[in-house]
Design an enzyme around this catalytic site. Structure first.
Site, PDB file in Angstrom:
ATOM      1  N   TRP A  65       0.830  -1.216   0.000  1.00  0.00           N
ATOM      2  CA  TRP A  65       0.000   0.000   0.000  1.00  0.00           C
ATOM      3  C   TRP A  65       0.867   1.270   0.000  1.00  0.00           C
ATOM      4  CZ3 TRP A  65      -1.692   2.588   5.086  1.00  0.00           C
ATOM      5  CH2 TRP A  65      -0.696   2.462   6.054  1.00  0.00           C
ATOM      6  N   ASP A  66       2.194   1.082  -0.196  1.00  0.00           N
ATOM      7  CA  ASP A  66       3.111   2.199  -0.013  1.00  0.00           C
ATOM      8  C   ASP A  66       2.871   3.361  -0.977  1.00  0.00           C
ATOM      9  OD1 ASP A  66       4.052  -0.300   1.049  1.00  0.00           O
ATOM     10  OD2 ASP A  66       5.940   0.677   1.522  1.00  0.00           O
ATOM     11  N   GLU A 115       0.775  -3.948  12.199  1.00  0.00           N
ATOM     12  CA  GLU A 115       0.916  -5.402  12.011  1.00  0.00           C
ATOM     13  C   GLU A 115       1.155  -6.164  13.302  1.00  0.00           C
ATOM     14  OE1 GLU A 115       3.934  -5.822   8.988  1.00  0.00           O
ATOM     15  OE2 GLU A 115       2.512  -5.249   7.420  1.00  0.00           O
ATOM     16  N   LYS A 163       3.065  -1.345  15.859  1.00  0.00           N
ATOM     17  CA  LYS A 163       4.277  -1.328  15.036  1.00  0.00           C
ATOM     18  C   LYS A 163       4.416   0.023  14.333  1.00  0.00           C
ATOM     19  CE  LYS A 163       6.273  -3.439  10.911  1.00  0.00           C
ATOM     20  NZ  LYS A 163       6.147  -4.427   9.853  1.00  0.00           N
ATOM     21  N   GLN A 164       3.272   0.566  13.912  1.00  0.00           N
ATOM     22  CA  GLN A 164       3.307   1.802  13.122  1.00  0.00           C
ATOM     23  C   GLN A 164       1.967   2.528  13.284  1.00  0.00           C
ATOM     24  OE1 GLN A 164       3.549  -1.172   9.855  1.00  0.00           O
ATOM     25  NE2 GLN A 164       2.865   0.544   8.617  1.00  0.00           N
TER      26      GLN A 164
HETATM   27  C1  BGC Z   1       5.025  -2.327   6.767  1.00  0.00           C
HETATM   28  C2  BGC Z   1       3.964  -2.147   5.721  1.00  0.00           C
HETATM   29  C3  BGC Z   1       4.625  -1.792   4.399  1.00  0.00           C
HETATM   30  C4  BGC Z   1       5.654  -2.850   4.038  1.00  0.00           C
HETATM   31  C5  BGC Z   1       6.382  -2.521   2.755  1.00  0.00           C
HETATM   32  C6  BGC Z   1       6.031  -3.366   6.302  1.00  0.00           C
HETATM   33  O1  BGC Z   1       7.049  -3.451   7.240  1.00  0.00           O
HETATM   34  O2  BGC Z   1       4.466  -2.755   7.972  1.00  0.00           O
HETATM   35  O3  BGC Z   1       3.079  -1.116   6.110  1.00  0.00           O
HETATM   36  O4  BGC Z   1       3.683  -1.716   3.397  1.00  0.00           O
HETATM   37  O5  BGC Z   1       6.593  -2.944   5.079  1.00  0.00           O
HETATM   38  O6  BGC Z   1       7.010  -1.287   2.829  1.00  0.00           O
END
Ligand code: BGC
Length: 816
Positions: free
Chosen positions: A363-364, A502, A623-624
């Site tokens: 989804w970046d 996550e 995590k984020q």
């Molecule tokens: C992140 C995701 C991201 C992916 C690719 C993962 O570590 O949690 O949000 O899309 O990395 O960048």
């Protein structure tokens, strides 16, 4: 003179322009070489090659990697994922005094080595002095480019000076098709040999070629290389055909101090390219037309000059962060250059710089497009069309889940199929574990969000009608289908899902089963349902633009969407803070101090807990950014309206508490997290916001994720940092066809200067702590309606408007 300076080295003696150059000198640490090779990658959106030395092979320290955008394969004999393919290495070029050892990594003694990335021109320069066992000292100067002017071309120029010896110099230059995917060994499933049916041959006396086919996708690639001695006389030339490689052995007589210049020009084509039926014929023809290195460099540098003029983001030549800003811009453009417009390629999370995440698309793009929308919107359009072409696969994904509409998978490669792994090795123990991250269906909402922001920014009706509408409607269909009605309180629930955080894939004791009513998802769903209907209304007002297919929702669907969009359930914590999901408030608080003492770095807190036999699902940790993503994507006013639209009380004055609450429980285990938080903090705590931004700007240069940059750049974080400077600190928003600005620079910045392209107008912006200056390029366009804080005015082509910015709103100065 510092010990690592060599007076004979051209790179040591010519100080590079500050703010435009990355330099690495002797004393390298081998375990950082992978990261450096990623940073020294050269690419043009079509083709990219890691910054490995031409004499190096994949040996655990070095990793030559060459990739084409969207060129994927699934390993035939394993249950592997579709992965970006490491293509034949076009770099190999080495030398020896006849009878001596070939120059190779670990071979000979290096007296000096200096590498430099010239961002302005997109050139990788290298100079080294090497002494062999017979004490013969040889100086090597190299310049390398992957052409921005001719996307199928790359070139390497090598000057060799025998400093204290004479005799026969032998040069070996070729193409290695024996490569395997091995850049990200921790990510099983894609490592191994993706190429087969290697064939080699020659064309004219200077040219060799190699073709190969991928094992499963049957993509063909052709690489042709011309090795020309532009200074010196070749005595002999001999082709060498190995089982998977081809090269030429060239002999030249040299005398001490004499310079031999070797120019290797390379062309790469594949059967995925438009207007190409036979990749090899195309590669040979392109090579025949390719000019000398000096010409290739001039053409390439000229394109970079134009790209920099369009994509510049200046904070001051002497500012410490000017260079990282350019490094991020450079790598963004090397992955997503204008050449991508003609390709069928998406936004790989790790750029074209390595094999991290198998080259997959997540989804970046949500962090990337807002920046591109205001610089080169046709790029966003092309990338959204890439998604649109995969709607069939997304519809199948939704149908597989028993749902209508379309669902883009969390991870995908070329085909658009779901490539999310079901098991992955723990980054802490290496042990294989179930991986439920593929439950992140919110990727779908991200695509829809990008469609709408692109439309708002550009007003591109033809796109909205041809692609955007369908993407919005199909997304709305999926989510409206997933929502279940609870008549008890006239609410809709969305159950069994996962937000961006996550660390949570289920409730305690129920890993992988998902969560209910994630705030991020439910608010986004409500928003998307509204935008899908709005897009239908817009297109309906333009009969000529209406899509030829039946895309619009039925009356029943509209009624349901309207109801779902008003009655999705949100959960709140006791103090009125929006809960990340239903039941979040029942989770335990983590003893942060204890864990900080035990582990120091908590970015991998989830896997650390699992390694202890515990589980992150039990705790209020992230995590984020998750709930706070809402504040990244929507203004406080928009979010307030959305939550109130769902029938809940929402006091925007609680937003700072919400930010504090989640920020203090977030480990920033994803590089995207600091981007989101830098944004969210910008209006409440500018100092902290800037600190977050600065850390995010170091994502790849400082590589704090312990070596993850060796598998590629972090494209979302790179573009996201640029967008904070472009939109967040300037308060740039486009709503209701009005370009709104409300600048508020953090202390760490004196000024910002850049150019946006808005509705086909080029507008230069200068912002400092006292004023905002807008200059529209001359032209025939209509004046652009602009609002700065609470003042609105038209910005006519060729005019400049300066607005004073007193330290706090409201604006006292008037446009002059
Ligand atoms: C992140 C995701 C991201 C992916 C690719 C993962 O570590 O949690 O949000 O899309 O990395 O960048």
């Amino acid at each position: 003179m510092p010990a690592d300076v060599d007076p004979g080295c051209e790179l040591c003696s010519r100080p590079p322009p500050p703010g435009w150059t990355l330099a690495y000198r002797d004393g390298e640490t081998p375990d950082e070489e992978g990261t450096r090779e990623t940073i020294l990658t050269l690419g043009n959106g079509y083709l990219a090659t890691r910054g490995a030395a031409p004499e190096a092979s994949a040996d655990g320290v070095h990793y030559p990697g060459t990739y084409l955008a969207g060129f994927h394969n699934r390993l035939f004999d394993t249950a592997g994922d579709e992965s970006i393919v490491n293509l034949p290495n076009w770099l190999p070029l080495t030398f020896r005094p006849a009878g001596g050892d070939w120059f190779a990594s670990g071979q000979g003694r290096r007296l000096h080595e200096h590498r430099m990335l010239d961002l302005r021109r997109g050139v990788y320069l290298r100079e080294l002095v090497v002494v062999d066992r017979a004490r013969r000292r040889t100086r090597v100067r190299q310049r390398r480019l992957v052409s921005m002017a001719h996307p199928h071309q790359a070139a390497l120029q090598t000057s060799i000076i025998a400093e204290n010896w004479s005799g026969r110099l032998e040069i070996r230059s070729g193409i290695d098709g024996g490569v395997v995917n091995a850049n990200a060994p921790a990510e099983a499933g894609s490592c191994g040999r993706h190429l087969t049916e290697v064939a080699t041959g020659g064309d004219d006396a200077e040219t060799v070629w190699l073709t190969a086919v991928t094992t499963n996708s049957r993509h063909q690639v052709a690489v042709a290389a011309r090795t020309r001695i532009s200074d010196g006389v070749a005595h002999s030339r001999q082709p060498i055909h190995g089982p998977d490689d081809v090269s030429q052995l060239i002999g030249i007589d040299v005398t001490p101090g004499e310079r031999v210049v070797v120019e290797k020009t390379v062309t790469v084509f594949s059967n995925r390219d438009r207007v190409v039926s036979v990749p090899l014929s195309a590669a040979l023809e392109e090579l025949r037309q390719a000019g000398e290195f000096a010409l290739a460099l001039a053409e390439h540098a000229a394109v970079w000059t134009r790209l920099w003029a369009r994509f510049r983001l200046d904070v001051g030549e002497k500012h410490a962060w000017q260079l990282p800003i350019r490094v991020h811009t450079f790598h963004l453009l090397q992955t997503l250059s204008p050449h991508v417009i003609g390709l069928d390629a998406g936004v790989p999370a790790r750029g074209l710089h390595g094999e991290g995440y198998h080259g997959h698309i997540f989804w970046d793009e949500l962090f990337v497009y807002p920046y591109l929308d205001l610089r080169m919107p046709e790029l966003t359009r092309a990338l959204l069309e890439y998604r649109h072409r995969r709607l069939t696969a997304a519809r199948r994904q939704a149908a597989g889940a028993g749902m209508p509409g379309a669902l883009f998978p969390w991870q995908s490669g070329d085909s658009g199929r779901d490539e999310s792994p079901s098991r992955s090795p723990s980054p802490v123990t290496g042990e294989w574990m179930d991986d439920y991250t593929g439950r992140q269906q919110h990727v779908n909402l991200a695509v829809a969000y990008c469609v709408w922001r692109y439309w708002e920014t550009t007003g591109d009706l033809s796109f909205l009608a041809a692609c955007g509408l369908e993407l919005l409607v199909e997304t709305a269909r999926f989510w409206a289908g997933l929502a279940t009605y609870d008549p008890a309180d006239d609410r809709y629930d969305i159950r069994g899902v996962m937000g961006p955080d996550e660390f949570h894939d289920g409730y305690p004791g129920r890993p992988g089963q998902g969560l209910d009513n994630c705030a991020y998802l439910n608010v986004m769903v409500a928003w998307v349902l509204g935008r899908a209907v709005e897009a239908c209304a817009i297109v309906a007002r333009h009969p000529g633009a209406r899509p030829w297919r039946a895309v619009a929702p039925t009356d029943d669907e509209r009624r349901r969407w309207a109801h779902v969009g008003r009655r999705l359930r949100l959960a709140f914590l006791d103090d009125g803070i929006l809960a990340q999901f239903e039941g979040y408030g029942d989770l335990a608080e983590l003893d942060w101090d204890r864990y900080r003492q035990r582990y120091g770095d908590l970015r991998q807190l989830g896997p650390l807990l699992q390694a202890e036999g515990d589980h992150p699902n039990r705790y209020r940790i992230s995590k984020q950014a998750d709930v706070l993503m809402l504040l990244y994507l929507f203004s406080a006013e928009e979010l307030t309206a959305l939550v109130r639209g769902l029938g809940y009380e929402f006091d925007p004055a609680r937003i700072p508490d919400t930010v504090d609450y989640y920020l203090s429980r977030t480990t920033h285990g994803s590089t995207l997290s600091r981007v989101a938080h830098a944004w969210v903090l910008a209006r409440t705590d500018r100092r902290r916001s800037f600190e977050m931004l600065v850390t995010a700007l170091g994502t790849d240069l400082a590589d704090p994720q312990r070596g993850s940059t060796r598998n590629g750049i972090h494209l979302g974080a790179s573009a996201g940092t640029l967008d904070i400077l472009q939109r967040c600190y300037t308060g740039l928003e486009i709503r209701d066809d009005l370009l709104r600005l409300n600048p508020l620079l953090p202390e760490g910045l004196d000024r910002l200067d850049f150019v946006i392209r808005y509705r086909n107008q080029l507008i230069s912006l200068h912002v400092d702590h006292e004023r905002l200056r807008l200059t529209a390029a001359p032209g025939a366009a209509e004046p652009v309606p602009v609002a700065v804080r609470d003042r609105s005015f038209p910005l006519a082509p060729g005019s400049t408007i300066t607005v004073a910015l007193p330290p706090s709103a409201p604006v006292n100065g008037s446009p002059t």
